[in-house]
Design an enzyme around this catalytic site. Structure first.
Site, PDB file in Angstrom:
ATOM      1  N   LEU A 178       7.027 -26.608   7.061  1.00  0.00           N
ATOM      2  CA  LEU A 178       7.068 -26.887   8.492  1.00  0.00           C
ATOM      3  C   LEU A 178       7.009 -25.550   9.206  1.00  0.00           C
ATOM      4  O   LEU A 178       7.529 -24.545   8.710  1.00  0.00           O
ATOM      5  CB  LEU A 178       8.359 -27.632   8.873  1.00  0.00           C
ATOM      6  CG  LEU A 178       8.549 -29.045   8.318  1.00  0.00           C
ATOM      7  CD1 LEU A 178       9.914 -29.588   8.736  1.00  0.00           C
ATOM      8  CD2 LEU A 178       7.442 -29.979   8.787  1.00  0.00           C
ATOM      9  N   ASP A 179       6.393 -25.527  10.376  1.00  0.00           N
ATOM     10  CA  ASP A 179       6.347 -24.298  11.152  1.00  0.00           C
ATOM     11  C   ASP A 179       7.755 -23.847  11.517  1.00  0.00           C
ATOM     12  O   ASP A 179       8.701 -24.656  11.534  1.00  0.00           O
ATOM     13  CB  ASP A 179       5.538 -24.505  12.437  1.00  0.00           C
ATOM     14  CG  ASP A 179       4.093 -24.861  12.158  1.00  0.00           C
ATOM     15  OD1 ASP A 179       3.611 -24.511  11.065  1.00  0.00           O
ATOM     16  OD2 ASP A 179       3.460 -25.497  13.030  1.00  0.00           O
ATOM     17  N   LYS A 180       7.901 -22.587  11.833  1.00  0.00           N
ATOM     18  CA  LYS A 180       9.197 -21.998  12.155  1.00  0.00           C
ATOM     19  C   LYS A 180       9.977 -22.828  13.169  1.00  0.00           C
ATOM     20  O   LYS A 180      11.181 -23.055  13.010  1.00  0.00           O
ATOM     21  CB  LYS A 180       8.989 -20.583  12.689  1.00  0.00           C
ATOM     22  CG  LYS A 180      10.254 -19.902  13.197  1.00  0.00           C
ATOM     23  CD  LYS A 180       9.948 -18.541  13.803  1.00  0.00           C
ATOM     24  CE  LYS A 180      11.197 -17.911  14.396  1.00  0.00           C
ATOM     25  NZ  LYS A 180      10.897 -16.614  15.054  1.00  0.00           N
ATOM     26  N   ARG A 277      -0.504 -29.710  15.782  1.00  0.00           N
ATOM     27  CA  ARG A 277      -0.620 -28.882  16.986  1.00  0.00           C
ATOM     28  C   ARG A 277      -2.089 -28.647  17.350  1.00  0.00           C
ATOM     29  O   ARG A 277      -2.482 -28.738  18.521  1.00  0.00           O
ATOM     30  CB  ARG A 277       0.115 -27.569  16.772  1.00  0.00           C
ATOM     31  CG  ARG A 277       1.616 -27.749  16.524  1.00  0.00           C
ATOM     32  CD  ARG A 277       2.255 -26.499  15.944  1.00  0.00           C
ATOM     33  NE  ARG A 277       2.149 -25.373  16.869  1.00  0.00           N
ATOM     34  CZ  ARG A 277       2.428 -24.119  16.532  1.00  0.00           C
ATOM     35  NH1 ARG A 277       2.805 -23.843  15.278  1.00  0.00           N
ATOM     36  NH2 ARG A 277       2.323 -23.155  17.423  1.00  0.00           N
TER      37      ARG A 277
END
Length: 355
Positions: A178-180, A277
């Site tokens: 998962l992104d930050k 995104r």
């Protein structure tokens, strides 16, 4: 990272010193530290044996090994063949060695640390854990894997502290990311067999991953974005919809519409970097708070002071991995988990409802 023998030697010295009273505040009668290290040694060592069928006569060693020991990846088995840890009738052979049938294939392998990452005592929100997997609810502002500029303070560092045996599993068991600043559920493999199984499930697209997000703009309905994703042609740190990119497919549906925004639920069919995104921005409904793909901060006219303040203070993309489902690597049963939205997204939805 020190090898098992070195750690055993140090542990033995410590245990001996404790027994003769040279180290204060240690109680006699406790298990020796070397006993604990012996258990670690067993965890890090693999012993496997299989007999080659006569029907496999003429086939290559690496091909047969991949079928007999399917819990382990082909690349891992290739390494064991080349290192002599996987033998045929106690003899080292090449991966291309042709078998006749009836041979005994033996694996006696010592798992080695996969990287020089350091364990760090960082709290984890563990939703589920057993001998095969860990399911984690990742918070925001938490990098998953060390990289340039982020060697410490990552999920991988935390996992190594929580479960030291992960040092012998590729990427400490991390099979997806998962992104930050994306929150929510992730699964981690605790051993090589589970790692191989989960990677295969992800490649076969049988792992169910559902997200919730708030996007800018009012959607008229749900749909599917089926557009390839690759590196941005000019800004190489970003991803983009590009003609020669990798196949990427995102399903989405409307949960609730607000004035100027929409609460949506998404399901990934593929798992490309920044997929949700990039896809939402490509159809002109960028994720709220995603300045990388959604452009500069904008607020439509007529919003309340509370909503304006909530949007300004969000500080991240409003994206949460809410549900995860997969076939358990050990039991073979389908298992799933769900988690609530984090407080910042709950507060955002309340502010949007109130206008």
């Amino acid at each position: 990272m020190a090898d098992i023998a070195t750690v055993k030697a140090l542990a033995n010295e410590t245990s001996t010193a404790a027994q003769v009273g040279s180290i204060p505040n240690l109680t006699l009668g406790l298990p020796r530290l070397t006993d604990f290290i012996d258990r670690l040694d067993q965890i890090d060592h693999i012993e496997l044996t299989a007999i080659v069928s006569s029907s496999d006569c003429g086939r290559r060693l690496d091909q047969i090994a991949a079928e007999l020991f399917s819990d382990y990846s082909r690349s891992r088995l290739q390494l064991w063949i080349k290192s002599g840890e996987l033998t045929v009738d106690e003899q080292q052979q090449s991966p291309k060695f042709k078998l006749l049938g009836g041979e005994t294939i033996t694996v006696s392998a010592q798992l080695k640390a996969e990287g020089d990452w350091q364990a760090e005592d960082i709290p984890l929100n563990i939703v589920f854990e057993d001998d095969s997997i860990i399911v984690i609810n990742k918070p925001t502002n938490f990098v998953v894997h060390p990289a340039a500029g982020n060697r410490e303070g990552t999920l991988l560092n935390a996992l190594l502290f929580h479960c030291p045996q992960l040092a012998s599993v590729p990427r400490a068991g991390i099979v997806h990311r998962l992104d930050k600043d994306t929150t929510g559920l992730m699964v981690v493999a605790k051993n090589l067999a589970a790692h191989t199984d989960l990677v295969a499930q992800l490649q076969a697209r049988t792992v169910s991953r559902e997200y919730e997000a708030v996007v800018s703009g009012v959607m008229t309905g749900g749909g599917v974005v089926d557009q390839p994703i690759g590196r941005h042609p000019k800004q190489r740190v970003k991803m983009a919809v590009v003609r020669d990119g990798k196949e990427a497919r995102t399903h989405y549906k409307v949960v609730k519409r607000f004035d100027g925004h929409t609460h949506i639920r998404l399901k990934l069919e593929t798992g490309r970097t920044h997929q949700i995104r990039v896809h939402m921005a490509s159809i002109k409904y960028p994720i709220v708070g995603d300045y990388t793909y959604g452009g500069r901060f904008r607020i439509h006219k007529g919003v309340s002071d509370q909503l304006r303040e909530t949007l300004q203070q969000l500080g991240r993309q409003a994206l949460h991995a809410r549900a995860l489902g997969l076939v358990h690597p050990a039991s073979g049963e389908y298992v799933s988990w769900e988690t609530e939205l984090p407080d910042d997204m709950k507060n955002l939805l309340v502010a949007l409802k109130e206008g």
